[in-house]
Motif scaffolding. Structure first.
Motif, mmCIF file in Angstrom:
data_model
loop_
_atom_site.group_PDB
_atom_site.id
_atom_site.type_symbol
_atom_site.label_atom_id
_atom_site.label_comp_id
_atom_site.label_asym_id
_atom_site.label_seq_id
_atom_site.Cartn_x
_atom_site.Cartn_y
_atom_site.Cartn_z
ATOM 1 N N GLU A 251 14.501 56.619 54.033
ATOM 2 C CA GLU A 251 13.827 55.370 54.345
ATOM 3 C C GLU A 251 12.367 55.396 53.908
ATOM 4 N N VAL A 252 11.790 54.213 53.854
ATOM 5 C CA VAL A 252 10.360 53.999 53.644
ATOM 6 C C VAL A 252 9.909 52.993 54.685
ATOM 7 N N GLY A 253 8.800 53.292 55.366
ATOM 8 C CA GLY A 253 8.278 52.386 56.380
ATOM 9 C C GLY A 253 7.191 51.490 55.812
ATOM 10 N N LEU A 254 7.226 50.224 56.199
ATOM 11 C CA LEU A 254 6.223 49.245 55.776
ATOM 12 C C LEU A 254 5.407 48.849 56.999
ATOM 13 N N ASN A 255 4.117 49.183 56.986
ATOM 14 C CA ASN A 255 3.232 48.858 58.099
ATOM 15 C C ASN A 255 2.658 47.458 57.918
ATOM 16 N N MET A 256 2.611 46.718 59.024
ATOM 17 C CA MET A 256 2.050 45.367 59.006
ATOM 18 C C MET A 256 1.150 45.178 60.218
ATOM 19 N N ILE A 257 0.030 44.523 59.982
ATOM 20 C CA ILE A 257 -0.912 44.178 61.043
ATOM 21 C C ILE A 257 -0.998 42.650 61.094
ATOM 22 N N PHE A 258 -0.614 42.091 62.245
ATOM 23 C CA PHE A 258 -0.547 40.631 62.407
ATOM 24 C C PHE A 258 0.268 39.991 61.286
ATOM 25 N N GLY A 259 1.356 40.666 60.902
ATOM 26 C CA GLY A 259 2.257 40.151 59.886
ATOM 27 C C GLY A 259 1.810 40.371 58.457
ATOM 28 N N ARG A 260 0.671 41.010 58.232
ATOM 29 C CA ARG A 260 0.171 41.261 56.883
ATOM 30 C C ARG A 260 0.445 42.701 56.500
ATOM 31 N N TYR A 261 1.005 42.879 55.289
ATOM 32 C CA TYR A 261 1.361 44.217 54.816
ATOM 33 C C TYR A 261 0.102 45.037 54.557
ATOM 34 N N THR A 262 0.070 46.274 55.096
ATOM 35 C CA THR A 262 -1.094 47.148 54.943
ATOM 36 C C THR A 262 -0.790 48.443 54.212
ATOM 37 N N GLY A 263 0.460 48.833 54.061
ATOM 38 C CA GLY A 263 0.781 50.077 53.356
ATOM 39 C C GLY A 263 2.164 50.562 53.733
ATOM 40 N N GLY B 269 0.643 45.190 65.600
ATOM 41 C CA GLY B 269 1.291 45.728 64.410
ATOM 42 C C GLY B 269 2.794 45.765 64.552
ATOM 43 N N SER B 270 3.436 45.966 63.392
ATOM 44 C CA SER B 270 4.898 46.089 63.350
ATOM 45 C C SER B 270 5.268 46.940 62.151
ATOM 46 N N VAL B 271 6.485 47.460 62.173
ATOM 47 C CA VAL B 271 6.978 48.351 61.121
ATOM 48 C C VAL B 271 8.366 47.882 60.711
ATOM 49 N N GLU B 272 8.579 47.830 59.386
ATOM 50 C CA GLU B 272 9.906 47.530 58.843
ATOM 51 C C GLU B 272 10.373 48.730 58.026
ATOM 52 N N GLY C 147 9.279 61.006 58.083
ATOM 53 C CA GLY C 147 8.593 61.839 59.058
ATOM 54 C C GLY C 147 7.959 61.001 60.157
ATOM 55 N N LEU C 148 7.022 61.624 60.908
ATOM 56 C CA LEU C 148 6.333 60.950 62.010
ATOM 57 C C LEU C 148 5.129 60.193 61.449
ATOM 58 N N ASN C 149 5.034 58.923 61.780
ATOM 59 C CA ASN C 149 3.952 58.076 61.294
ATOM 60 C C ASN C 149 3.425 57.236 62.451
ATOM 61 N N TYR C 150 2.332 56.526 62.151
ATOM 62 C CA TYR C 150 1.697 55.733 63.207
ATOM 63 C C TYR C 150 1.252 54.390 62.653
ATOM 64 N N ASN C 151 1.401 53.373 63.496
ATOM 65 C CA ASN C 151 0.868 52.035 63.241
ATOM 66 C C ASN C 151 0.565 51.392 64.583
ATOM 67 N N LEU C 152 -0.364 50.480 64.586
ATOM 68 C CA LEU C 152 -0.682 49.795 65.837
ATOM 69 C C LEU C 152 0.569 49.129 66.395
ATOM 70 N N PRO C 153 0.790 49.275 67.691
ATOM 71 C CA PRO C 153 2.051 48.754 68.261
ATOM 72 C C PRO C 153 2.026 47.241 68.396
ATOM 73 N N TYR C 154 3.184 46.743 68.784
ATOM 74 C CA TYR C 154 3.376 45.302 69.018
ATOM 75 C C TYR C 154 2.487 44.849 70.159
ATOM 76 N N PRO C 155 1.888 43.687 70.127
ATOM 77 C CA PRO C 155 2.083 42.593 69.153
ATOM 78 C C PRO C 155 1.102 42.605 67.985
ATOM 79 N N ALA D 177 10.932 43.607 50.378
ATOM 80 C CA ALA D 177 10.869 43.120 51.762
ATOM 81 C C ALA D 177 10.290 41.713 51.862
ATOM 82 N N PHE D 178 9.333 41.383 50.975
ATOM 83 C CA PHE D 178 8.597 40.140 51.162
ATOM 84 C C PHE D 178 8.861 39.086 50.090
ATOM 85 N N ASN D 179 9.449 39.477 48.937
ATOM 86 C CA ASN D 179 9.637 38.511 47.851
ATOM 87 C C ASN D 179 11.068 38.022 47.704
ATOM 88 N N VAL D 180 12.025 38.664 48.349
ATOM 89 C CA VAL D 180 13.434 38.308 48.198
ATOM 90 C C VAL D 180 13.973 37.904 49.558
#
Length: 369
Positions: free
Chosen positions: A80-92, A107-110, A97-105, A173-176
């Motif tokens: 897998e590959v994780g996609l980090n988003m902050i307020f719905g905007r893609y950030t990286g 940030g979110s991860v796909e 492995g173990l990763n981190y992103n700001l939690p809901y509401p 994730a975002f164009n199709v």
């Protein structure tokens, strides 16, 4: 049906006075203010000092924020590959492995399975047959029938194998919106473009291995222009046939083409055997002619040299040289002809009308006998 309060923050309804139809009456609404007072009293009993001070509230707030921040840790699988988003905007994107992103509401991860291979069938579909209970294949003529470059119809069934592009999963994730339908539509369009540039006979015979890479390249270019984040791995032709109504005629044509190719191969084999022999004979004739040319030149050169030597001797002794030339010339002329020598001094005459040359062989045979 009175409300019973046991003093412990709870209560119960007792059906002592049922309704006129034997059912308990509808309970009265709960007093929210009373419930809030009881909850505050219980919270004071738990806190030290029996009250909610400023420090206690601050500690509770910090503890809540800390627990909220800790909930942002997440794991990404090896495929897998994780996609980090902050307020719905893609950030990286993140790797496995173990990763981190700001939690809901906030940030979110796909998570996307980028190494999984997906298969799309075009021109046919495989599903369970209700009558037999086994998997069966059903044709889809609206997808498989395609027009060729020479205005014929070909029944083309093929399979497309694809996966998410690991280098651009954010595009997927975002164009199709619907990846399966998008890939299927692009594959059908690319195949129709390639078939539309080809002839039916070539499609059924020699060009089948050329069609697959051409369609794959065409699909990849279209999807890259769309920024779909899709990587086309392979295009596999399952079958390329004429329509069912004319398939027998096309089989006859194919058989005739095979006979033509066989006869052509036989002719080429015969030519490969005959041409070297003819070339060898031609080379031998050329060598013989070259030898004859050299021999003639050498003889002419020798005769010229001999004539020059005779001329030099003739200048020194003309009479002797003329006599010698005369004798050699007569030798060449008379050497190969029949001759009868008559000695005039023998005293015997010869009749002029006797065929002496014709009688000479018979006389010679009689003498030998």
């Amino acid at each position: 049906m009175p409300w019973s309060n046991d003093g412990k923050g709870g209560g119960s309804w007792k059906p002592d006075n049922p309704g006129p139809w034997g059912q308990p009456p509808r309970p009265n609404p709960v007093d929210f203010e009373d419930w809030l007072r009881r909850a505050q009293a219980r919270l004071r009993s738990w806190l030290p000092g029996g009250g909610l001070g400023g420090r206690a509230l601050l500690a509770l707030g910090l503890l809540g924020v800390l627990l909220w921040l800790l909930s942002g840790f997440y794991t990404v699988g090896p495929n897998e590959v994780g996609l980090n988003m902050i307020f719905g905007r893609y950030t990286g994107k993140t790797s496995s492995g173990l990763n981190y992103n700001l939690p809901y509401p906030v940030g979110s991860v796909e998570k996307l399975a980028v190494t999984d291979r997906n298969t799309i069938n075009i021109g046919f579909v495989s599903r369970m047959d209700d009558r037999t209970g086994e998997e069966a294949t059903f044709d889809l003529p609206e997808e498989s029938l395609m027009l060729t470059g020479d205005q014929n119809i070909a029944d083309v069934k093929f399979v497309v194998i694809w996966q998410i592009d690991p280098s651009h999963p954010e595009d997927y994730a975002f164009n199709v919106a619907d990846p399966d339908d998008t890939v299927k539509a692009v594959a059908e369009s690319a195949m129709r473009a390639v078939i539309g540039r080809s002839l039916i006979q070539n499609i059924l015979t020699a060009d089948r291995k050329v069609i697959e890479p051409a369609v794959q390249d065409g699909m990849q270019k279209i999807l890259d222009n769309y920024k779909a984040g899709v990587l086309v791995l392979q295009v596999q032709l399952q079958s390329v046939d004429p329509p069912q109504e004319v398939i027998s005629a096309f089989r006859d044509v194919t058989a005739a083409q095979q006979d033509r190719d066989r006869m052509r191969n036989e002719a080429e084999t015969y030519a490969n055997n005959v041409v070297p022999v003819a070339r060898g004979q031609a080379a031998a004739l050329v060598q013989q002619a070259e030898g004859y040319r050299l021999q003639t030149i050498d003889e002419a050169t020798g005769q010229a040299s001999r004539f020059a030597q005779v001329e030099a001797q003739y200048k020194n002794a003309p009479a002797v040289t003329r006599e010698r030339i005369y004798l050699e010339t007569m030798e060449k002329i008379l050497g190969g002809s029949d001759k009868v020598i008559v000695d005039p001094g023998s005293g015997q005459g010869v009749l002029p009308y006797l065929p002496l040359p014709q009688l000479a062989p018979s006389n010679a045979d009689g003498a030998s006998k």
